[in-house]
Design an enzyme around this catalytic site. Structure first.
Site: not given
Ligand code: IVH
Length: 661
Positions: A104, A106, A108, A215, A302, A396, A399, A414, A419
Site C-alpha cells: 500500500e 504510506k 503522509d 488502511y 521509507k 514594479c 511597469c 503594484c 500593468c
Molecule cells: S498500517 C498496525 N497502512 O503510518 C499498523 N499505516 O508509521 C498500523 N500510515 O500510524 C498502520 N499509510 O498513520 C498503515 N497504508 C498504511 C499507512 C499507514 C500511512 C501511517 C499511519 C501509522 C504510521 C506508522
C-alpha cells in the site's frame, strides 16, 4: 542525553505545534540512533523516552478517547536489504517459501480512528500517544472519504483506521491565499491537515478540504480473512481507498512494486513518504504477532526525502493578478525527487525576511508532498561573507510603478491596473481549468497575445475570434490550432456561474467562495447588485472578503467590464434551486440532532434564502433550531432570550415544495 532532548523537542514541534523544525528523515534517523543506543544500553531506557511513545499527549480542548486497541506505529526499512530481511524473518516464522503481501501507499498525513455503530459514524479520534487520542468527531464529519452513514447492512460496531491528508492542489491554493493575505504559509500539507483536524470550530476544518484514506479495520472484520479483502470491503462501503494498493506474491514482486510506486510518487495527488508492506492473510498476521510498538507482519519502506541543496543565483520579483509582488528564488538547477528545480517561490516579503535567504546562499530545497518546490532555508555555515539581505524593491519590475505595501506591510503590491504582468496573470487565471477552462489559452499564449495587442482585458478574449485571419498567420498557430482556440473560447461562454465568478479574479474569492456566491445569488444579475450586508450574511464569508467583493462591485470599470462580457455573448449557466430573502439579515444556528434534514443542506438552505448560518449562539443570533440532544447552545439561547424553534417549525417556515415530506 542530547539526542533525546532533540527528539523530544522535535516531537513536540511536530505533533503539538504543527511546525516541524527538522525534516522527517532526520527525525527517523535520530529516533533510530536512539533506539540502537538504548538497545545496546538498556539501563538508559526510561518509560518517557521518545522511543516509548509514538506521538505527543492530546491537546486540551478535545475530549480524550482511549483507543479500542492501541494505534501502533510501523517498523521502518530504508534499504532494499532491510526489506529483504523483513521477508526473511516472516518466511522463517511462517515456514513458507513465498509470502503473499499487500503493498500500500504510506500516506503522509495523520492517523485517524473512526467508530461506527449500526452504520452511523459515532466517533472519530486522532492517534495521540497511541493509547489515548483526541476526539474530533465534529471535524471528521467534514472530511472527504469519511462516510457519515454506511449502507444498512452494516450492523454493530465497526472501527476503521486510516489517514487524513490534504491534497497537493488544495495545499497550494491554501498557501497561495495565505501568502496573498500576508499570513505565514504552512510548511507542508501534513501540517495543514493536522492543524485543520484540531480546529475547535469544524467549519474551519471544512475550509481545509481534507481527504481520508482507509488502511485497516480495527474492529468488526471478524468474517474477513485478509487485508486485500478488508480494503475491497472498505472501498465498497464508501471509504476513501486507493487503487495503487496491490497484492504481490513473494519479495521480488514487492521490490518491483516498491520501485514502481517510487516512480509514481511525484504524480500522485497527495504526498506519500513511503510504501507499507503487509502480510496479506490475517491468519498469518496473527502468527507473526506484535512487539509493544509495532506489528511484526508489516513494515514501512521509507522513501528518501525529496530534499537537495542548491545555490541562490538571484531573487526576482513576480507580479500576480492582484498586483501582489512575490519574491522568487532563482536557483542553480538541481534535481529534487525526480524533477529539475530552477526557481522556488518565497511567498511574500515576510517569508523572505523570516527565512533570510540571500543571493549566494546555499539553501535546502524541498518537495515535501507538494509539487511546488520550497526553499526550506539557508545553510548559514556556507553563507558567503559578502551576502547581504535582499532589499525590498521600490518599483514594479514590470511597469516601473511605485509599489505600495499593504496587509500590515507584508504584501507588496503594484497599484497600476494596466500593468502588463497583472493583465497577463488575470487572463491566465480567467482561462484556467477551475475557472472558464479555455484550454488553448495558457501562459505562453496569453503573454504573446498581450504583447501583440490582441488581449488587454477579459472581454478581449471574446474578441479574439474577430482576429481569426491574423491568428492563423502567427507562428505555431495555423488553421487547426486557431480553430481549437476559437472553439474553446466559444464553449467557455456558457460555463456555470461559479466558474465565471472565480475567473473574475476578485481578491479573496477562491473557487469555494465563488460557489457560495453562485448558490446564494443564483444569477450574475443578482450578484452584481449584492451589498456588503448581503455578502457578510453568507456563512464562511468574513468581513474582509465581503468588503473586497463589495468594493469590486462598486467599481464602475468592473461593472462595465461585466456589461461588455454580456454583450459579447457570455451567458453563465445559472444556479438552479431556491433563492430568496426569507432569512435576509438573520443568523440561524442549528444545534442538536436534525431528524429530517442533513445539517449542511439545512445551512445551505438558510444561506440561499438570504440568511447566515452561524456556529455559535450570541445576542446577534436571530433564531436557534434545536433538535434532540441540544446542549450548551440551547442553554445559551435560553439565557440570552434568543427564539428557539424545532426542526419541524423550521421546515414549516420554508417555501412550499423545498423538502419532500
Ligand atoms: S498500517 C498496525 N497502512 O503510518 C499498523 N499505516 O508509521 C498500523 N500510515 O500510524 C498502520 N499509510 O498513520 C498503515 N497504508 C498504511 C499507512 C499507514 C500511512 C501511517 C499511519 C501509522 C504510521 C506508522
Amino acid at each position: 542525553m542530547d539526542l533525546r532532548r532533540t527528539l523530544e523537542r522535535a516531537i513536540e514541534r511536530y505533533y503539538v505545534d504543527d511546525a516541524p523544525e527538522i525534516s522527517d528523515t532526520e527525525y527517523d534517523m535520530l529516533l533510530r540512533e536512539l533506539t540502537d543506543l538504548e538497545a545496546a544500553h538498556p539501563e538508559l531506557v526510561t518509560p518517557d523516552s521518545p522511543t516509548q511513545r509514538i506521538g505527543a499527549p492530546p491537546q486540551k480542548g478535545f475530549a480524550p478517547h482511549t483507543h479500542s486497541r492501541p494505534m501502533l506505529s510501523l517498523d521502518n526499512a530504508f534499504t532494499e536489504e532491510e526489506l529483504r530481511a523483513f521477508d526473511e524473518r516472516i518466511r522463517k516464522v511462517l515456514g513458507r517459501e513465498e509470502i503473499e503481501y499487500f503493498v500500500e501507499l504510506k500516506f503522509d498525513g495523520l492517523s485517524m480512528a473512526l467508530q461506527y455503530e449500526d452504520g452511523r459514524l459515532i466517533l472519530a479520534a486522532t492517534r495521540g500517544d497511541g493509547t489515548t487520542g483526541e476526539t474530533v468527531t465534529h471535524n471528521a464529519r467534514t472530511v472527504h472519504g469519511i462516510p457519515l452513514q454506511l449502507p444498512l447492512k452494516v450492523q454493530g460496531r465497526l472501527e476503521v483506521r486510516g489517514e487524513v491528508l490534504m491534497l497537493k492542489s488544495v495545499f497550494e491554493r491554501l498557501n497561495r491565499a495565505r501568502a496573498e493575505r500576508g499570513e505565514q504559509v504552512f510548511a507542508n500539507p501534513r501540517n495543514a491537515a493536522s492543524g485543520g483536524m484540531r480546529q475547535l470550530d469544524s467549519r474551519l476544518t471544512a475550509q481545509r478540504r481534507l481527504s481520508f484514506f482507509a488502511y485497516s479495520i480495527a474492529e468488526g472484520a471478524e468474517t474477513v480473512t485478509s487485508q486485500s479483502e478488508a480494503m475491497a470491503n472498505l472501498a465498497s462501503l464508501g471509504f476513501g481507498t486507493r487503487s495503487e494498493a496491490q497484492l504481490c506474491m513473494g519479495i521480488e514482486a514487492v521490490v518491483a512494486r516498491v520501485a514502481a510506486l517510487q516512480e509514481l510518487r511525484a504524480s500522485l495527488p497527495f504526498g506519500i513518504d513511503g510504501v507499507v508492506i503487509k502480510v496479506n492473510s490475517f491468519a498469518e498476521q496473527a502468527e507473526m504477532d506484535f512487539t509493544s510498538r509495532f506489528p511484526r507482519w508489516a513494515i514501512a519502506y521509507k522513501f528518501a526525502a525529496e530534499e537537495a541543496f542548491s545555490i541562490v543565483e538571484a531573487v526576482t520579483f513576480q507580479v500576480g493578478r492582484t498586483g501582489a509582488v512575490t519574491p522568487v528564488a532563482e536557483l542553480q538547477p538541481v534535481q529534487v525527487g525526480g524533477v529539475t528545480v530552477r526557481r522556488a517561490t518565497l511567498h511574500n516579503m515576510s517569508e523572505l525576511t523570516r527565512k533570510d535567504v540571500r543571493v549566494g546562499d546555499t539553501v535546502i530545497i524541498r518537495r515535501a508532498g507538494d509539487v511546488i518546490p520550497e526553499v526550506v532555508g539557508p545553510d548559514l555555515s556556507r553563507r558567503p561573507t559578502h551576502a547581504v539581505p535582499v532589499p525590498t524593491p521600490a518599483r514594479c519590475p514590470e511597469c516601473d510603478t511605485e509599489l505600495i505595501q499593504d496587509e500590515g506591510m507584508v504584501v507588496l503590491r503594484c497599484p497600476n491596473r494596466h500593468c502588463p504582468a497583472q493583465i497577463s496573470a488575470k487572463l491566465v487565471h480567467f482561462a484556467s481549468r477551475l475557472a472558464l477552462d479555455i484550454e488553448s489559452l495558457g501562459e505562453k499564449q496569453v503573454d504573446r497575445f498581450v504583447e501583440l495587442g490582441y488581449l488587454s482585458d477579459l472581454p478581449s478574449i471574446y474578441r479574439l475570434p474577430q482576429h481569426r485571419a491574423a491568428l492563423v498567420e502567427l507562428d505555431r498557430m495555423g488553421e487547426s490550432s486557431t480553430q481549437r482556440l476559437i472553439d474553446a473560447i466559444l464553449a467557455s461562454k456558457t460555463r456555470p456561474l461559479d466558474r465565471l465568478l472565480f475567473g473574475l479574479g476578485i481578491r479573496f474569492v477562491g473557487d469555494r467562495t465563488a460557489r457560495d456566491l453562485a448558490r446564494r445569488f443564483g444569477t450574475l444579475a443578482a450578484f452584481r447588485g449584492a451589498s456588503y450586508e448581503d455578502l457578510i450574511g453568507i456563512a464562511d464569508i468574513g468581513p474582509r472578503t465581503a468588503e473586497e467583493i463589495a468594493s469590486w462591485l462598486q467599481d464602475d470599470s468592473n461593472q462595465s467590464m461585466l456589461d461588455e462580457l454580456l454583450a459579447l455573448g457570455v451567458q453563465p449557466e445559472e444556479e438552479t434551486g431556491p433563492t430568496g430573502d426569507l432569512f435576509a439579515g438573520q443568523t440561524l444556528v442549528f444545534t442538536g440532532k436534525l431528524e429530517t434534514l442533513d445539517r449542511t443542506d439545512a445551512e445551505t438552505l438558510v444561506v440561499r434564502l438570504g440568511g447566515n448560518a452561524g456556529g455559535s449562539v450570541s445576542s446577534k443570533t436571530s433564531l436557534v433550531v434545536a433538535g434532540p440532544g441540544a446542549g450548551s447552545k440551547l442553554a445559551k439561547a435560553e439565557q440570552l432570550g434568543v427564539k428557539v424553534i424545532s426542526e419541524a417549525d423550521f421546515i414549516a417556515m420554508l417555501p412550499p415544495g423545498l423538502i419532500d415530506s
